[in-house]
Design an enzyme around this catalytic site. Structure first.
Site, mmCIF file in Angstrom:
data_model
loop_
_atom_site.group_PDB
_atom_site.id
_atom_site.type_symbol
_atom_site.label_atom_id
_atom_site.label_comp_id
_atom_site.label_asym_id
_atom_site.label_seq_id
_atom_site.Cartn_x
_atom_site.Cartn_y
_atom_site.Cartn_z
ATOM 1 N N ASP A 30 7.069 -27.660 17.094
ATOM 2 C CA ASP A 30 7.666 -26.708 15.865
ATOM 3 C C ASP A 30 8.419 -25.731 15.912
ATOM 4 O O ASP A 30 8.480 -24.839 17.436
ATOM 5 C CB ASP A 30 6.575 -26.108 14.916
ATOM 6 C CG ASP A 30 6.732 -26.412 13.519
ATOM 7 O OD1 ASP A 30 8.723 -26.816 13.557
ATOM 8 O OD2 ASP A 30 6.301 -26.651 12.292
ATOM 9 N N ASN A 78 10.103 -35.790 7.301
ATOM 10 C CA ASN A 78 10.454 -35.054 7.772
ATOM 11 C C ASN A 78 11.960 -35.733 7.500
ATOM 12 O O ASN A 78 13.036 -35.142 7.058
ATOM 13 C CB ASN A 78 10.767 -34.811 9.369
ATOM 14 C CG ASN A 78 10.676 -33.830 9.544
ATOM 15 O OD1 ASN A 78 9.121 -34.139 11.380
ATOM 16 N ND2 ASN A 78 9.232 -32.896 9.533
HETATM 17 C C1 IPE Z 1 5.767 -31.146 11.424
HETATM 18 O O1 IPE Z 1 6.599 -30.352 11.511
HETATM 19 C C2 IPE Z 1 6.574 -32.075 12.240
HETATM 20 C C3 IPE Z 1 6.754 -32.298 13.366
HETATM 21 C C4 IPE Z 1 6.243 -31.593 14.608
HETATM 22 C C5 IPE Z 1 7.358 -33.092 14.072
HETATM 23 P P1 IPE Z 1 7.405 -29.897 10.511
HETATM 24 O O2 IPE Z 1 8.554 -28.252 10.541
HETATM 25 O O3 IPE Z 1 8.130 -31.189 9.849
HETATM 26 O O4 IPE Z 1 6.333 -28.978 9.399
HETATM 27 P P2 IPE Z 1 6.424 -28.012 7.162
HETATM 28 O O5 IPE Z 1 7.581 -28.756 7.343
HETATM 29 O O6 IPE Z 1 6.915 -26.591 8.918
HETATM 30 O O7 IPE Z 1 4.712 -27.899 7.412
HETATM 31 C C1 IPE Z 2 9.722 -29.443 14.635
HETATM 32 O O1 IPE Z 2 11.279 -27.964 14.683
HETATM 33 C C2 IPE Z 2 10.731 -30.380 15.151
HETATM 34 C C3 IPE Z 2 10.875 -31.475 14.040
HETATM 35 C C4 IPE Z 2 10.313 -31.258 12.899
HETATM 36 C C5 IPE Z 2 11.830 -32.404 13.921
HETATM 37 P P1 IPE Z 2 11.763 -28.024 13.006
HETATM 38 O O2 IPE Z 2 12.669 -28.522 13.143
HETATM 39 O O3 IPE Z 2 10.773 -28.537 12.331
HETATM 40 O O4 IPE Z 2 12.050 -26.093 13.287
HETATM 41 P P2 IPE Z 2 12.082 -25.448 12.327
HETATM 42 O O5 IPE Z 2 10.649 -25.368 11.712
HETATM 43 O O6 IPE Z 2 12.566 -25.892 11.411
HETATM 44 O O7 IPE Z 2 12.540 -24.134 12.826
HETATM 45 MG MG MG Z 3 9.106 -26.897 11.649
#
Ligand code: IPE
Ligand code: IPE
Ligand code: MG
Length: 250
Positions: A30, A78
């Site tokens: 993340d 997502n």
């Molecule tokens: C969890 O991260 C999913 C992945 C890392 C693929 P998110 O960024 O989607 O999670 P939330 O929305 O902060 O809970």
């Molecule tokens: C994790 O990084 C990757 C996916 C969820 C695909 P994020 O895209 O959630 O990054 P933040 O949490 O917005 O910084």
């Molecule tokens: Mg994230």
């Protein structure tokens, strides 16, 4: 479960035994978006950078002796993101295939994918099928990519399979066991994760491997995924090795 794994959980049930190298490490990668925004860059640049971390952490996990590395790459939630970001993320498996395949082969990595792969765009499906096929005979670390994965939908699809077994007379309701449910999950080939790592400072599961994490050790860090280094990974492993897993015992 495949015979190739040590059943860590059973081996470490004795109280006070320090756990050794985790057999299965799961990571919620993340912070890609925030990494990019901090630099005034579009979020997608963060996703591209994050892919480099996948490479270094897979190598590091392999060196340490981890047998399964499960990475949360795209969740079933997502899809709520802007289309341009979804499109970019779902193109990454193709980039991964063209840039990483020779290195995966050289390191004997077997790539697996779990999630509702059937609902992914055909170009993504093709890339993941190719990389799985090309690495199928490798018997080193398993890199298990969670793509269009959700913990609850994993349980739902498992229950549908079990329901179908009941309907077909292959099993009886009263005979259902926890192992039978585990055997229908996407992770049926693997032992449950010993260690969960989440980067970027969020302290939640975000619907990742809900059933499988009943007794996983959790380790959180503020480091954003593109900055997550092999030293950070080694620290997580070392913290894990200090933990005492009791599984409900004393
Ligand atoms: C969890 O991260 C999913 C992945 C890392 C693929 P998110 O960024 O989607 O999670 P939330 O929305 O902060 O809970
Ligand atoms: C994790 O990084 C990757 C996916 C969820 C695909 P994020 O895209 O959630 O990054 P933040 O949490 O917005 O910084
Ligand atoms: Mg994230």
């Amino acid at each position: 479960m495949l015979g190739r794994f040590f059943n860590h959980q059973k081996e470490t049930q004795a109280v006070d035994v320090k756990t050794d190298v985790p057999v299965h490490v799961a990571v919620i990668m993340d912070g890609n978006g925030r990494w990019a925004l901090k630099r005034g860059l579009p979020r997608n640049i963060g996703h591209r950078e994050g892919m480099k971390t996948i490479h270094s952490i897979t190598e590091s996990a392999n060196d340490i002796g981890v047998q399964v590395l499960t990475l949360f790459a795209f969740s079933s939630e997502n899809w709520l993101r802007p289309k341009t970001e979804i499109d970019f993320i779902l193109r990454l498996p193709e980039r991964f295939l063209s840039s990483e395949l020779p290195k995966l082969q050289a390191n004997n990595v077997q790539v697996r994918v779990m999630g509702a792969v059937e609902d992914l765009p055909s170009h993504t499906k093709k890339a993941v099928e190719t990389v799985m096929h090309e690495t199928a005979d490798n018997d080193g670390i398993i890199l298990n990519l969670a793509l269009n994965y959700g913990g609850r939908s994993d349980i739902v699809q498992a229950l549908k399979l079990l329901g179908s077994d009941i309907e077909q007379g292959r099993c009886q309701i009263e005979d259902i066991t926890e192992d039978m449910i585990s055997d229908k999950l996407y992770t049926s080939d693997f032992p449950d994760p010993d260690l969960l790592i989440r980067t970027s400072g969020e302290i939640r599961l975000s619907n990742f491997m809900l059933w499988q994490m009943a007794y996983s050790e959790f380790w959180f860090t503020d480091v954003l995924w593109p900055d997550f280094s092999t030293e950070d990974f080694a620290e997580a492993i070392s913290v894990f090795q200090q933990r005492k897993r009791r599984y409900g015992g004393v």
